[in-house]
Write a protein that holds these residues in place. Structure first.
Motif, PDB file in Angstrom:
ATOM      1  N   ALA A  43       0.840  -1.202   0.000  1.00 25.82           N
ATOM      2  CA  ALA A  43       0.000   0.000   0.000  1.00 25.82           C
ATOM      3  C   ALA A  43       0.875   1.252   0.000  1.00 25.82           C
ATOM      4  N   ILE A  46       2.287   1.687  -3.587  1.00 22.82           N
ATOM      5  CA  ILE A  46       1.246   2.184  -4.493  1.00 22.82           C
ATOM      6  C   ILE A  46       1.007   3.671  -4.267  1.00 22.82           C
ATOM      7  N   ALA A  47       0.895   4.080  -3.000  1.00 18.24           N
ATOM      8  CA  ALA A  47       0.652   5.492  -2.691  1.00 18.24           C
ATOM      9  C   ALA A  47       1.838   6.357  -3.109  1.00 18.24           C
ATOM     10  N   ALA A  50       1.809   6.714  -6.804  1.00 17.02           N
ATOM     11  CA  ALA A  50       0.737   7.638  -7.188  1.00 17.02           C
ATOM     12  C   ALA A  50       1.180   9.085  -6.974  1.00 17.02           C
ATOM     13  N   THR A  63      -6.943  11.153  -7.258  1.00 24.48           N
ATOM     14  CA  THR A  63      -6.481   9.769  -7.363  1.00 24.48           C
ATOM     15  C   THR A  63      -5.358   9.528  -6.360  1.00 24.48           C
ATOM     16  N   VAL A  64      -4.459  10.503  -6.248  1.00 25.99           N
ATOM     17  CA  VAL A  64      -3.387  10.412  -5.246  1.00 25.99           C
ATOM     18  C   VAL A  64      -4.000  10.350  -3.856  1.00 25.99           C
ATOM     19  N   THR A  67      -5.313   6.917  -2.967  1.00 22.39           N
ATOM     20  CA  THR A  67      -4.280   5.943  -2.618  1.00 22.39           C
ATOM     21  C   THR A  67      -3.706   6.229  -1.232  1.00 22.39           C
ATOM     22  N   ALA A  70      -6.225   4.884   1.242  1.00 26.54           N
ATOM     23  CA  ALA A  70      -6.120   3.416   1.298  1.00 26.54           C
ATOM     24  C   ALA A  70      -4.905   2.995   2.122  1.00 26.54           C
ATOM     25  N   PHE A  71      -3.793   3.672   1.916  1.00 27.61           N
ATOM     26  CA  PHE A  71      -2.577   3.400   2.688  1.00 27.61           C
ATOM     27  C   PHE A  71      -2.827   3.632   4.179  1.00 27.61           C
TER      28      PHE A  71
END
Length: 101
Positions: A43, A46-47, A50, A63-64, A67, A70-71
């Motif tokens: 995670a 991915i972040a 992003a 979108t950033v 992420t 989510a992180f």
């Protein structure tokens, strides 16, 4: 550079539970860059990727932000938005008052 600003800030807990308000792609990138290597996860990767894409203008700030959220959820460091919670708290307070009154 207004295109890197989140529509809604993300508040997360860092260090010893200190809340930090992240409002831009660059702030998110700085936070993730400083994250301890031992605590990094998929995670995190991915972040961070992003954020890099957001800085390069390849993806939008929201979108950033998604992420980053989510992180933060994955690491259980996401704080709820206190502004959006205020009406619910007031409504809850009003209903509990009417029950006792």
């Amino acid at each position: 550079m207004e295109h890197d600003r989140f529509e809604e800030p993300v508040t997360i807990l860092v260090g010893m539970g200190l809340p930090v308000r992240i409002e831009t792609v660059m702030e998110a990138f700085a936070l993730l860059q400083d994250w301890l290597a031992a605590n990094r996860s998929s995670a995190h990767a991915i972040a961070l990727n992003a954020c890099r894409a957001g800085i390069a203008g390849e993806i939008d700030a929201e979108t950033v932000r998604a992420t980053l959220v989510a992180f933060a959820r994955r690491h259980d460091i996401l704080l709820p938005d206190m502004v959006s919670l205020a009406p619910a708290a007031l409504a809850g307070g009003a209903s509990s008052t009417s029950k006792t009154g």
